[in-house]
Motif scaffolding. Sequence first.
Motif, PDB file in Angstrom:
ATOM      1  N   HIS A 165       0.735  -1.181  -0.014  1.00 10.98           N
ATOM      2  CA  HIS A 165       0.014  -0.006  -0.022  1.00 10.98           C
ATOM      3  C   HIS A 165       0.665   1.182  -0.177  1.00 10.98           C
ATOM      4  N   SER A 166       2.010   1.134   0.390  1.00 10.04           N
ATOM      5  CA  SER A 166       2.860   2.323   0.344  1.00 10.04           C
ATOM      6  C   SER A 166       3.350   2.613  -1.020  1.00 10.04           C
ATOM      7  N   SER A 167       3.231   1.705  -1.795  1.00 12.11           N
ATOM      8  CA  SER A 167       3.663   1.923  -3.255  1.00 12.11           C
ATOM      9  C   SER A 167       2.298   2.075  -4.228  1.00 12.11           C
ATOM     10  N   ASP A 168       1.089   2.416  -3.709  1.00 13.87           N
ATOM     11  CA  ASP A 168       0.090   2.464  -4.368  1.00 13.87           C
ATOM     12  C   ASP A 168      -0.107   4.012  -5.006  1.00 13.87           C
ATOM     13  N   SER A 169      -0.320   3.947  -6.395  1.00 17.79           N
ATOM     14  CA  SER A 169      -0.055   5.201  -7.110  1.00 17.79           C
ATOM     15  C   SER A 169      -1.192   5.887  -6.939  1.00 17.79           C
ATOM     16  N   GLU A 170      -2.504   5.282  -6.439  1.00 18.61           N
ATOM     17  CA  GLU A 170      -3.530   6.153  -6.147  1.00 18.61           C
ATOM     18  C   GLU A 170      -3.650   6.698  -4.761  1.00 18.61           C
ATOM     19  N   ILE A 171      -2.640   6.793  -3.990  1.00 21.07           N
ATOM     20  CA  ILE A 171      -2.837   7.057  -2.603  1.00 21.07           C
ATOM     21  C   ILE A 171      -2.629   8.464  -2.374  1.00 21.07           C
ATOM     22  N   THR A 172      -2.352   9.376  -3.280  1.00 13.99           N
ATOM     23  CA  THR A 172      -1.974  10.930  -3.232  1.00 13.99           C
ATOM     24  C   THR A 172      -3.655  11.260  -3.605  1.00 13.99           C
ATOM     25  N   GLY A 173      -4.226  12.167  -2.530  1.00 20.77           N
ATOM     26  CA  GLY A 173      -5.630  12.741  -2.680  1.00 20.77           C
ATOM     27  C   GLY A 173      -6.567  11.644  -2.292  1.00 20.77           C
ATOM     28  N   ASN A 174      -6.193  10.303  -2.175  1.00 21.29           N
ATOM     29  CA  ASN A 174      -7.252   9.347  -1.604  1.00 21.29           C
ATOM     30  C   ASN A 174      -7.236   9.230  -0.036  1.00 21.29           C
ATOM     31  N   ILE A 175      -8.291   9.783   0.604  1.00 28.05           N
ATOM     32  CA  ILE A 175      -8.295   9.820   2.280  1.00 28.05           C
ATOM     33  C   ILE A 175      -8.397   8.330   2.720  1.00 28.05           C
ATOM     34  N   SER A 176      -8.977   7.611   1.877  1.00 27.70           N
ATOM     35  CA  SER A 176      -9.350   6.234   2.274  1.00 27.70           C
ATOM     36  C   SER A 176      -8.010   5.447   2.315  1.00 27.70           C
ATOM     37  N   ALA A 177      -7.192   5.576   1.291  1.00 30.30           N
ATOM     38  CA  ALA A 177      -5.924   4.879   1.111  1.00 30.30           C
ATOM     39  C   ALA A 177      -4.988   5.323   2.164  1.00 30.30           C
ATOM     40  N   GLN A 178      -4.921   6.797   2.336  1.00 28.73           N
ATOM     41  CA  GLN A 178      -4.219   7.267   3.439  1.00 28.73           C
ATOM     42  C   GLN A 178      -4.333   6.811   4.713  1.00 28.73           C
ATOM     43  N   ASN A 179      -5.667   6.592   5.147  1.00 20.47           N
ATOM     44  CA  ASN A 179      -6.074   6.158   6.488  1.00 20.47           C
ATOM     45  C   ASN A 179      -5.729   4.583   6.549  1.00 20.47           C
ATOM     46  N   LEU A 180      -5.963   3.974   5.406  1.00 23.59           N
ATOM     47  CA  LEU A 180      -5.433   2.515   5.501  1.00 23.59           C
ATOM     48  C   LEU A 180      -4.009   2.313   5.704  1.00 23.59           C
ATOM     49  N   LEU A 181      -3.163   2.983   5.121  1.00 27.38           N
ATOM     50  CA  LEU A 181      -1.912   3.240   5.032  1.00 27.38           C
ATOM     51  C   LEU A 181      -1.473   3.486   6.556  1.00 27.38           C
ATOM     52  N   GLU A 182      -2.108   4.423   7.132  1.00 26.64           N
ATOM     53  CA  GLU A 182      -1.502   4.940   8.468  1.00 26.64           C
ATOM     54  C   GLU A 182      -1.946   3.656   9.376  1.00 26.64           C
ATOM     55  N   TYR A 183      -3.006   3.149   9.163  1.00 26.96           N
ATOM     56  CA  TYR A 183      -3.259   1.886  10.144  1.00 26.96           C
ATOM     57  C   TYR A 183      -2.673   0.861  10.122  1.00 26.96           C
ATOM     58  N   ILE A 184      -2.009   0.567   8.865  1.00 23.84           N
ATOM     59  CA  ILE A 184      -0.985  -0.489   8.614  1.00 23.84           C
ATOM     60  C   ILE A 184       0.253  -0.128   9.146  1.00 23.84           C
ATOM     61  N   LYS A 185       0.704   1.198   9.089  1.00 21.67           N
ATOM     62  CA  LYS A 185       1.891   1.567   9.789  1.00 21.67           C
ATOM     63  C   LYS A 185       1.856   1.434  11.393  1.00 21.67           C
ATOM     64  N   HIS A 186       0.945   1.785  11.676  1.00 20.97           N
ATOM     65  CA  HIS A 186       0.483   1.610  13.004  1.00 20.97           C
ATOM     66  C   HIS A 186       0.589   0.235  13.721  1.00 20.97           C
ATOM     67  N   THR A 187       0.076  -0.632  13.064  1.00 21.74           N
ATOM     68  CA  THR A 187       0.050  -2.201  13.107  1.00 21.74           C
ATOM     69  C   THR A 187       1.477  -2.616  13.252  1.00 21.74           C
ATOM     70  N   VAL A 188       2.210  -2.267  12.020  1.00 22.18           N
ATOM     71  CA  VAL A 188       3.540  -2.713  12.121  1.00 22.18           C
ATOM     72  C   VAL A 188       4.342  -2.208  13.371  1.00 22.18           C
ATOM     73  N   SER A 189       4.192  -1.231  13.601  1.00 22.10           N
ATOM     74  CA  SER A 189       4.969  -0.490  14.827  1.00 22.10           C
ATOM     75  C   SER A 189       4.553  -1.219  16.190  1.00 22.10           C
ATOM     76  N   ASN A 190       3.158  -1.416  16.392  1.00 14.78           N
ATOM     77  CA  ASN A 190       2.709  -2.060  17.580  1.00 14.78           C
ATOM     78  C   ASN A 190       3.223  -3.735  17.546  1.00 14.78           C
ATOM     79  N   ILE A 191       3.163  -4.346  16.329  1.00 12.89           N
ATOM     80  CA  ILE A 191       3.681  -5.545  16.832  1.00 12.89           C
ATOM     81  C   ILE A 191       5.145  -5.781  16.704  1.00 12.89           C
ATOM     82  N   TRP A 192       5.725  -4.836  16.241  1.00 15.70           N
ATOM     83  CA  TRP A 192       7.365  -4.832  16.465  1.00 15.70           C
ATOM     84  C   TRP A 192       7.648  -4.330  17.898  1.00 15.70           C
ATOM     85  N   THR A 193       7.123  -3.358  18.519  1.00 15.08           N
ATOM     86  CA  THR A 193       7.091  -3.052  19.846  1.00 15.08           C
ATOM     87  C   THR A 193       6.730  -4.183  20.833  1.00 15.08           C
ATOM     88  N   ASN A 194       5.701  -4.647  20.697  1.00 14.98           N
ATOM     89  CA  ASN A 194       5.312  -5.792  21.569  1.00 14.98           C
ATOM     90  C   ASN A 194       6.181  -7.018  21.431  1.00 14.98           C
TER      91      ASN A 194
END
Length: 343
Positions: A165-194
């Motif tokens: 999703h970080s390489s998704d060409s449609e992410i610019t200006g797409n609020i839904s895609a941006q929210n999804l990416l932020e949620y994935i980033k948050h999940t990656v960080s949480n799994i790593w930390t825990n």
Amino acid sequence: MAALVNSESRRAIRQFLGDNFTSLDSLELVDDLLKEEERTHAQLEQEAAVASKTTKSLVAEASSVADSVHSKAMHLIDVHSKVVGSTADESVSAWEFRDGTAVMELVSKLAAELQTYRRLRQAKEYIDEFIEIEKVAEQAAQSMEKSPQGVLSAYSASIALLSKHSSDSEITGNISAQNLLEYIKHTVSNIWTNAETTAANAQSECLRKMGWPGKIDPPVSVLGEFGANFSMLASLDHITRDASKVLRQSGVQLQSEDAPPLPLKHMARAVDIRMRYHFESARGTSRADRPEWWLSQVMNMVRSLVPLLELHVQSLYDRSALPPLDVRNEFIRLIQPIIQHKL
């Protein structure tokens, strides 16, 4: 020619030809005109044949376009049926359009509903992605205490989703895609930390069970538990290093590029925590006038760990996928900042 045509015939010819032709000699001109007319007629017939062929071609092309529009209309009808949750009437598939007007009216009518369908389908795709990353997070949480491989698998899956999703060409200006990416980033960080915190705490607890900071005499079961947590941290470190480009491009900072091996980092951290507990608190051992106590304690802690490093940790590290190094020398290097902090 004069012997063959009588005067009466000549009068008839003159009457037929009118005043433009007043002599039999003028018939030669008529002959020329007739030949020209024949040539013109032949050319017109040829052009008519070409026009007929072109007309047939255009009719065939128009028929093909009409069939295509009809097919598209049938597809739109099927889409419409899916949107409204019902099936199209059987008679619809037998519709025949005599011209393009009815087709275009149907296309215009269904176009808005098709846009709605596409938006709904896109929303469903995002929901499916949210569900997928949520399943990954749940897998990591459920495996945290029981299955290191389950945690590592979930961590790898989360990074794969981040890469997708970080390489998704449609992410610019797409609020839904941006929210999804932020949620994935948050999940990656949480799994790593825990995962890091759980394995590091378990590794430190194993050191305590072995008798450290005193003389280490590890039971076989505790040694196996220590190895499992050491390998867990090493694998977590390896996955993160391999994904450094994806993490960097996505703005996810888990550890620096020159970070020491994760399991050795937490072994050194265990020394730092104990030294701070005894010598940077209100305890009786925290005395500025007895610096030799601090030095003696840190040296004893390091000495007690050296046999473990040489006999067990080095082989554990060598079996990992991390870059080769001498674990004893690396551990001593990681202790130096602790000494520098006290000085």
